[in-house]
Design an enzyme around this catalytic site. Structure first.
Site, PDB file in Angstrom:
ATOM      1  N   ARG A 208      15.622 -29.274  -8.445  1.00  0.00           N
ATOM      2  CA  ARG A 208      15.558 -27.966  -9.076  1.00  0.00           C
ATOM      3  C   ARG A 208      16.037 -28.091 -10.520  1.00  0.00           C
ATOM      4  O   ARG A 208      16.773 -29.021 -10.868  1.00  0.00           O
ATOM      5  CB  ARG A 208      16.439 -26.959  -8.327  1.00  0.00           C
ATOM      6  CG  ARG A 208      16.057 -26.751  -6.868  1.00  0.00           C
ATOM      7  CD  ARG A 208      17.044 -25.819  -6.182  1.00  0.00           C
ATOM      8  NE  ARG A 208      16.670 -25.540  -4.800  1.00  0.00           N
ATOM      9  CZ  ARG A 208      17.074 -26.257  -3.738  1.00  0.00           C
ATOM     10  NH1 ARG A 208      17.873 -27.308  -3.933  1.00  0.00           N
ATOM     11  NH2 ARG A 208      16.694 -25.949  -2.526  1.00  0.00           N
ATOM     12  N   HIS A 315       9.547 -25.026 -12.128  1.00  0.00           N
ATOM     13  CA  HIS A 315       9.924 -25.160 -10.716  1.00  0.00           C
ATOM     14  C   HIS A 315       8.795 -25.761  -9.887  1.00  0.00           C
ATOM     15  O   HIS A 315       9.042 -26.357  -8.828  1.00  0.00           O
ATOM     16  CB  HIS A 315      10.323 -23.796 -10.142  1.00  0.00           C
ATOM     17  CG  HIS A 315      10.903 -23.874  -8.762  1.00  0.00           C
ATOM     18  ND1 HIS A 315      12.166 -24.369  -8.517  1.00  0.00           N
ATOM     19  CD2 HIS A 315      10.378 -23.549  -7.548  1.00  0.00           C
ATOM     20  CE1 HIS A 315      12.409 -24.330  -7.215  1.00  0.00           C
ATOM     21  NE2 HIS A 315      11.337 -23.839  -6.602  1.00  0.00           N
ATOM     22  N   ARG A 318       8.877 -29.430  -8.752  1.00  0.00           N
ATOM     23  CA  ARG A 318       9.525 -29.725  -7.468  1.00  0.00           C
ATOM     24  C   ARG A 318       8.482 -29.689  -6.350  1.00  0.00           C
ATOM     25  O   ARG A 318       8.482 -30.539  -5.450  1.00  0.00           O
ATOM     26  CB  ARG A 318      10.635 -28.701  -7.244  1.00  0.00           C
ATOM     27  CG  ARG A 318      11.328 -28.742  -5.908  1.00  0.00           C
ATOM     28  CD  ARG A 318      12.506 -27.762  -5.979  1.00  0.00           C
ATOM     29  NE  ARG A 318      12.981 -27.393  -4.657  1.00  0.00           N
ATOM     30  CZ  ARG A 318      13.800 -28.133  -3.931  1.00  0.00           C
ATOM     31  NH1 ARG A 318      14.199 -29.299  -4.392  1.00  0.00           N
ATOM     32  NH2 ARG A 318      14.208 -27.724  -2.746  1.00  0.00           N
ATOM     33  N   HIS A 341      16.042 -29.141   1.742  1.00  0.00           N
ATOM     34  CA  HIS A 341      15.806 -27.901   2.475  1.00  0.00           C
ATOM     35  C   HIS A 341      16.572 -27.934   3.793  1.00  0.00           C
ATOM     36  O   HIS A 341      16.626 -28.959   4.468  1.00  0.00           O
ATOM     37  CB  HIS A 341      14.318 -27.701   2.773  1.00  0.00           C
ATOM     38  CG  HIS A 341      13.540 -27.175   1.615  1.00  0.00           C
ATOM     39  ND1 HIS A 341      13.808 -25.962   1.027  1.00  0.00           N
ATOM     40  CD2 HIS A 341      12.498 -27.701   0.910  1.00  0.00           C
ATOM     41  CE1 HIS A 341      12.971 -25.760   0.022  1.00  0.00           C
ATOM     42  NE2 HIS A 341      12.170 -26.797  -0.078  1.00  0.00           N
ATOM     43  N   TYR A 350       4.524 -28.179   2.236  1.00  0.00           N
ATOM     44  CA  TYR A 350       4.183 -29.354   1.448  1.00  0.00           C
ATOM     45  C   TYR A 350       3.283 -30.298   2.237  1.00  0.00           C
ATOM     46  O   TYR A 350       2.348 -30.880   1.699  1.00  0.00           O
ATOM     47  CB  TYR A 350       5.460 -30.093   1.013  1.00  0.00           C
ATOM     48  CG  TYR A 350       6.409 -29.248   0.210  1.00  0.00           C
ATOM     49  CD1 TYR A 350       5.941 -28.370  -0.760  1.00  0.00           C
ATOM     50  CD2 TYR A 350       7.779 -29.318   0.409  1.00  0.00           C
ATOM     51  CE1 TYR A 350       6.808 -27.590  -1.508  1.00  0.00           C
ATOM     52  CE2 TYR A 350       8.659 -28.546  -0.336  1.00  0.00           C
ATOM     53  CZ  TYR A 350       8.166 -27.686  -1.290  1.00  0.00           C
ATOM     54  OH  TYR A 350       9.032 -26.919  -2.016  1.00  0.00           O
TER      55      TYR A 350
END
Length: 372
Positions: A208, A315, A318, A341, A350
């Site tokens: 991040r 962002h 990422r 996460h 993803y």
């Protein structure tokens, strides 16, 4: 949650770390303290007072009902202010809650008695929130529900009137398209040299912006090719706040792809002071201060236009890194660990994106085989 055996009454520690005291009265009914206590000693003192009233024959069950009615008749506003004041939350979250209370919740319920906030009143209020801003709407509803959940725990009200199914969540209306390797190359080429390593770390390591801005020399072990995420920085109302990353899962070690090592070594040599606690991406004017997001955005907007991606956010780097990792065959657990996460939902997105890209590759291979 723990309970202690006593000669008179019981004390238990609730999940919110506050203490609840209760006892069986002369009427054989269970009576709880009007509110929970921050300290165990306060709960014990309340039980001692109740026992003394029973021994003096001054005890009456009606005062409990009267106390509950008094609590339920208090206005929502003061209760919400107390709830926010004693909530253990991060500075940016506190500012967000403050804004939501002032803009959406207190104008509707600030002067309303707690017992008068009914499911119907909540539904009418919720229907008046702007439906074109689903995330804002969901956050406001979620905050109201959280405050009233605590009110149920404190026995101010009997039940939570927030019962609208799904109102506390919102589906993302923005589809994130990861940057292609060519788009990433163009973006990097159009960024100032002192910020190119930041873009590459964001894309290939999945950090991040707040995590990258707070990186220091000691967080980079180029011999082991590991990047350690231990802190994050946020700016709240102009003030810099350094603390833990977004969640516990965000505290992690990330393996650096070998092709980034020369880039990082060059960046450290040219733009970073030699001290171990020196910021990797400092402000140009003051190396002891993290680079300001506005400075990055000024250059980023030009770079993404050059790449033909005016929709690409910092962002989204990422997201790009997560999809690239998924394309290598990373498992769900490996993606969660790399990206930081705590739940699998985002990592699943993803993987789905990576599988979608794989289908495009397969189609391109067929076109190649057919000579098109």
């Amino acid at each position: 949650m723990t309970r202690a055996k006593r000669d008179f009454g019981s004390i238990r520690r609730r999940s919110n770390r506050r203490y609840q005291a209760y006892y069986v009265g002369p009427d054989q009914a269970t009576h709880r303290a009007p509110s929970t206590f921050e300290a165990r000693a306060d709960a014990e003192a309340w039980l001692a007072d109740e026992r003394r009233l029973i021994q003096r024959d001054e005890w009456s069950p009606t005062r409990f009902r009267r106390a509950r009615r008094q609590r339920a008749s208090q206005a929502f506003g003061p209760y919400a202010e107390s709830w926010l004041a004693y909530r253990d939350i991060k500075p940016r979250t506190r500012v967000l809650y403050r804004r939501q209370l002032d803009r959406f919740i207190l104008p509707a319920f600030g002067d309303v008695a707690m017992r008068e906030i009914t499911p119907t009143a909540v539904r009418i209020w919720h229907s008046g929130l702007d439906p074109s801003k689903p995330t804002q709407r969901a956050h406001a509803y979620g905050l109201l529900r959280a405050i009233l959940t605590t009110a149920v725990t404190d026995e101010v009200i009997a039940t939570n009137p927030c019962r609208i199914r799904g109102a506390g969540t919102s589906a993302s209306t923005r589809r994130v398209e990861p940057a292609s390797l060519e788009e990433l190359r163009v973006v990097v080429d159009h960024m100032p040299e002192r910020y190119r390593a930041l873009v590459l770390i964001g894309a290939w390591c999945g950090l991040r912006l707040g995590e990258m801005s707070e990186l220091r020399r000691s967080d980079l072990d180029l011999r082991l090719m590991v990047l350690r995420v231990r802190r994050g920085v946020v700016r709240v109302e102009g003030q810099v706040s350094v603390g833990l990353p977004k969640s516990f899962a965000s505290i992690r070690d990330v393996a650096i792809p070998p092709h980034l090592i020369p880039v990082i070594e060059n960046h450290l040599e040219r733009f970073v002071r030699p001290e171990t606690d020196a910021l990797v991406f400092p402000s140009v004017g003051d190396p002891s201060i993290q680079v300001h997001a506005n400075t990055l955005y000024r250059h980023w907007y030009r770079a993404r236009l050059a790449a033909g991606r005016p929709d690409l956010r910092i962002h989204d780097l990422r997201h790009t890194g997560a999809v690239l990792a998924a394309q290598t065959g990373a498992t769900l657990a490996e993606l969660m660990a790399r990206i930081g996460h705590s739940t699998p939902q985002a990592a699943l997105r993803y993987q789905h994106a990576a599988r979608g890209r794989d289908a495009e590759i397969a189609a391109a291979l067929s076109r190649l085989a057919e000579g098109r």
